[in-house]
Design an enzyme around this catalytic site. Sequence first.
Site, mmCIF file in Angstrom:
data_model
loop_
_atom_site.group_PDB
_atom_site.id
_atom_site.type_symbol
_atom_site.label_atom_id
_atom_site.label_comp_id
_atom_site.label_asym_id
_atom_site.label_seq_id
_atom_site.Cartn_x
_atom_site.Cartn_y
_atom_site.Cartn_z
ATOM 1 N N GLU A 164 57.780 52.870 32.121
ATOM 2 C CA GLU A 164 57.256 52.528 33.445
ATOM 3 C C GLU A 164 56.951 51.042 33.481
ATOM 4 O OE1 GLU A 164 54.072 55.033 34.965
ATOM 5 O OE2 GLU A 164 53.066 53.262 35.799
ATOM 6 N N GLU A 169 49.717 45.975 40.526
ATOM 7 C CA GLU A 169 48.700 46.967 40.835
ATOM 8 C C GLU A 169 47.493 46.246 41.422
ATOM 9 O OE1 GLU A 169 48.771 50.489 37.656
ATOM 10 O OE2 GLU A 169 48.428 48.535 36.724
#
Length: 287
Positions: A164, A169
Amino acid sequence: MRNLIIVFLFCLTCCVVTSCKSDGSGPAPVSSISEPAGGGEYVPDGYKLVWADEFETPGLPDTTRWGYQTGGHGWTAKERQLYTEANPDNVRVQDGMLSITAQLTAENRRNPFSSTRLVTKYKATFEEGYFEIRAKFPEGDGLRSAFWMVGDTVSKIGWPKAGEIDLVEHYGKFPTVVGAAVQTPDFFWSGKGQKGGSRIVKSATTEFHVYSCEWTKERLTFAVDGEEYWTYEPLPGRAQMGYPFAWPFYLVANVSVGGLRGPETAQINTGIFPASMYLDYVRVYQK
């Protein structure tokens, strides 16, 4: 005439073959699109635009580019939202940008919130390249906005083996901080601790900024507005355990609420809803 027909059929067959991915999982990135006006300021030398969404058509997202992952089972972090499909209350294109909106619905105790998780799975996957978005994030305890990539092998070998890449974020509890991370068998957030970096962006919730990742065979480099702030390189000798980025990945965009990576529902200020992440564009470049 017969020879001309044969030549035509051969050319048509070639066009069909080259417009599909070799693994049969969906359409290949478009390799002939042009750079949008005013774009490419931070793109490294040698890269060409191969896929993009400029979010110019009002309504729901383009179904040739995006699909949905739905449900309210909490995902890996025991989140509290229900991801819906094609619900304009949770996702829409308007005024030249995409919004993903978390809503307070209070329809059930397990999932008192709704949101959207967009993916390019079965639509387009990418192996290596330069990935760039222009985004603005919502503020508020319990919100987590993200744009990331998942190995398309995840359904076969599982997570985190498939890998991933968290391009960016943003936790609403910390409005001036943005971050990037990777999840690998060696390091992942729910096990041995993920590897990541962060940077102060004072206007992350009030202004648009360009967030990017350059993915090569050796490393992943993350930047904000063209300024690099973190690079991931695997430990020597770890192969795919440390760098499971040797196959195609699909793109993901979502806003989640609560869970193990944020405060519990009781701590969330319900006055922050609706809360929206805005994407001005998504662009993928390759050599």
